[in-house]
Write a protein that holds these residues in place. Structure first.
Motif, PDB file in Angstrom:
ATOM      1  N   ARG A 135      -4.221   6.604  -2.554  1.00  0.00           N
ATOM      2  CA  ARG A 135      -3.393   5.437  -2.261  1.00  0.00           C
ATOM      3  C   ARG A 135      -3.487   4.399  -3.365  1.00  0.00           C
ATOM      4  O   ARG A 135      -4.503   4.302  -4.060  1.00  0.00           O
ATOM      5  CB  ARG A 135      -3.833   4.796  -0.935  1.00  0.00           C
ATOM      6  CG  ARG A 135      -3.462   5.583   0.303  1.00  0.00           C
ATOM      7  CD  ARG A 135      -4.185   5.076   1.537  1.00  0.00           C
ATOM      8  NE  ARG A 135      -5.597   5.453   1.518  1.00  0.00           N
ATOM      9  CZ  ARG A 135      -6.490   5.040   2.401  1.00  0.00           C
ATOM     10  NH1 ARG A 135      -6.127   4.222   3.371  1.00  0.00           N
ATOM     11  NH2 ARG A 135      -7.749   5.437   2.321  1.00  0.00           N
ATOM     12  N   VAL A 147       0.873  -1.177   0.000  1.00  0.00           N
ATOM     13  CA  VAL A 147       0.000   0.000   0.000  1.00  0.00           C
ATOM     14  C   VAL A 147       0.908   1.224   0.000  1.00  0.00           C
ATOM     15  O   VAL A 147       1.735   1.386   0.906  1.00  0.00           O
ATOM     16  CB  VAL A 147      -0.929   0.027   1.229  1.00  0.00           C
ATOM     17  CG1 VAL A 147      -1.852   1.249   1.164  1.00  0.00           C
ATOM     18  CG2 VAL A 147      -1.743  -1.258   1.323  1.00  0.00           C
ATOM     19  N   LEU A 164       3.255   2.720   2.693  1.00  0.00           N
ATOM     20  CA  LEU A 164       2.518   3.048   3.908  1.00  0.00           C
ATOM     21  C   LEU A 164       2.350   1.845   4.813  1.00  0.00           C
ATOM     22  O   LEU A 164       2.481   1.938   6.022  1.00  0.00           O
ATOM     23  CB  LEU A 164       1.149   3.631   3.543  1.00  0.00           C
ATOM     24  CG  LEU A 164       1.168   4.853   2.618  1.00  0.00           C
ATOM     25  CD1 LEU A 164      -0.246   5.246   2.234  1.00  0.00           C
ATOM     26  CD2 LEU A 164       1.896   6.013   3.279  1.00  0.00           C
ATOM     27  N   ASP A 215       1.517   5.645  -1.223  1.00  0.00           N
ATOM     28  CA  ASP A 215       0.908   6.902  -1.624  1.00  0.00           C
ATOM     29  C   ASP A 215       1.374   7.262  -3.033  1.00  0.00           C
ATOM     30  O   ASP A 215       2.142   6.517  -3.659  1.00  0.00           O
ATOM     31  CB  ASP A 215       1.207   8.010  -0.614  1.00  0.00           C
ATOM     32  CG  ASP A 215       2.694   8.332  -0.474  1.00  0.00           C
ATOM     33  OD1 ASP A 215       3.487   8.006  -1.393  1.00  0.00           O
ATOM     34  OD2 ASP A 215       3.073   8.915   0.565  1.00  0.00           O
ATOM     35  N   ALA A 268      -1.888   4.373  -7.525  1.00  0.00           N
ATOM     36  CA  ALA A 268      -1.979   5.584  -6.716  1.00  0.00           C
ATOM     37  C   ALA A 268      -1.948   6.817  -7.612  1.00  0.00           C
ATOM     38  O   ALA A 268      -2.694   7.790  -7.389  1.00  0.00           O
ATOM     39  CB  ALA A 268      -0.841   5.631  -5.702  1.00  0.00           C
ATOM     40  N   GLN A 301      -7.236  11.636   3.977  1.00  0.00           N
ATOM     41  CA  GLN A 301      -6.357  10.573   3.490  1.00  0.00           C
ATOM     42  C   GLN A 301      -5.893  10.912   2.078  1.00  0.00           C
ATOM     43  O   GLN A 301      -6.689  11.341   1.243  1.00  0.00           O
ATOM     44  CB  GLN A 301      -7.090   9.231   3.468  1.00  0.00           C
ATOM     45  CG  GLN A 301      -7.305   8.596   4.823  1.00  0.00           C
ATOM     46  CD  GLN A 301      -6.079   7.824   5.292  1.00  0.00           C
ATOM     47  OE1 GLN A 301      -5.029   7.844   4.660  1.00  0.00           O
ATOM     48  NE2 GLN A 301      -6.217   7.162   6.419  1.00  0.00           N
ATOM     49  N   GLY A 329      -8.177  10.188  -2.818  1.00  0.00           N
ATOM     50  CA  GLY A 329      -8.020  10.785  -1.508  1.00  0.00           C
ATOM     51  C   GLY A 329      -9.336  11.337  -0.982  1.00  0.00           C
ATOM     52  O   GLY A 329     -10.144  11.864  -1.757  1.00  0.00           O
TER      53      GLY A 329
END
Length: 354
Positions: free
Chosen positions: A278, A27, A35, A29, A207, A275, A271
């Motif tokens: 991602r 995972v 992340l 960004d 992402a 947040q 996003g």
């Protein structure tokens, strides 16, 4: 790495363990920072059809869509591993006609369809699939259009040494931020080159798709067009009863998802609520597609992506019922992994140089 650390799912028959399944998850960004993950987020992974948005990016950047009047539906089909439904075959042939290419130019073969309903229909009609019936027909038709837009010969468009494929390879490397020389290229089931690189780089591609805006750079605008095409036409990306279609319909534009053969999957999440965008990439070691979908659903659950109601729409994939031919329950699948954050000192959080 201890293999026990990568076991993500255990299948029980009764109370006996029948199978264990290893998986790897990354995972990231939109800057490529890892992340969280599970197993080996840097596993060298054959992305197969999960990388189609990057291949579609290369097609888009040739100007083929503008040159031949191709639309958003055509772009969605270029990213598809479709079920060979009538609409998919018809759209492929329309796409070919717009660019002046023909089905005879395609270098993908016909094969049994992914969807059971379509397969039964073909059997009843004794239908013999042609290249337009390939689940990758949109990508091939798009590449023929791209070759024409570049003024390159259609002959050999699928070969690694063709100028179009060299361009595709460079685009994939740049979009995934991988050194071109470090990518391992093989031949996919549809006869086009397919790349292998670190799993977190596939997550980065998605992402970027989720973070892209049509008001920034030309490349980001192109990525935004691909995101919009896939999420607005999820029925073209897969088909009736397919996970990719159900996923994108459930999330209604909040995320984009794409499967690759032999159990790779990638998701780009827009996003929201503080947040950032991602990207998620998953690889199940033994290639089990049912386990893959269950793991992807569990990742969405652990990351609390979307609402409980949206995730509930995927429950048949998250917790697939296990029954025999008499509809008697025989077992269950336990998802045993937990996503763990990666620290800045971890090698997994180091972004490779493009």
């Amino acid at each position: 790495m201890n293999t026990q650390d990568s076991i993500a799912a255990i299948v029980y028959r009764g109370e006996a363990v029948e199978n264990t399944h290893m998986a790897h998850i990354a995972v990231v960004d939109a800057q490529g920072q890892l992340l969280c993950g599970f197993g080996n987020p840097l596993r060298m992974t054959l992305t197969r059809s999960a990388v189609k948005p990057a291949q579609a990016l290369a097609i888009l950047e040739t100007g083929a869509l503008e040159a031949f009047g191709l639309d958003e539906s055509d772009l969605a089909l270029m990213c598809a591993s479709h079920s060979s439904e009538e609409r998919h075959i018809r759209l492929t042939r329309d796409l070919l006609a717009k660019s002046g290419a023909t089905e005879a130019d395609m270098r993908c073969g016909g094969h049994p369809p992914i969807g059971d309903a379509v397969y039964l229909d073909w059997i009843r009609r004794d239908f013999q699939p042609t290249p337009a019936c390939s689940n990758c027909s949109g990508k091939h038709a798009g590449m023929l259009a791209a070759a024409k837009a570049l003024g390159q010969p259609l002959e050999g468009y699928h070969l690694a040494q063709h100028p179009l494929q060299r361009r595709v390879m460079d685009t994939v490397a740049a979009a995934c931020e991988v050194r071109a020389g470090s990518i391992q290229w093989a031949i996919d089931g549809c006869n086009l080159p397919t790349p292998a690189f670190a799993l977190d780089r596939l997550a980065l591609l998605f992402a970027k798709l989720a973070a892209a805006s049509d008001t920034t750079t030309p490349r980001e605008a192109a990525l935004a067009r691909i995101y919009q095409a896939m999420t607005r036409h999820p029925e073209l990306v897969a088909g009736e009863g397919r996970f990719c279609t159900a996923l994108m319909k459930a999330y209604a534009g909040q995320l984009v998802g794409k499967v690759g053969a032999d159990a790779s999957y990638a998701i780009g999440v827009r996003g929201s609520d503080g947040q950032p965008a991602r990207g998620i990439a998953v690889k199940v070691e033994d290639g089990h597609q049912g386990v893959l979908y269950a793991v992807v659903c569990e990742v969405l659950e652990q990351l609390n992506i979307g609402s409980a109601e949206q995730r509930q729409q995927l429950s048949a994939w998250h917790h697939p019922p296990m029954m025999n031919t008499m509809k008697v329950p025989t077992g269950r699948m336990a998802l045993t992994f937990a996503l763990a954050p990666r620290q800045a000192s971890d090698p997994g959080s180091i972004t490779p140089v493009a």
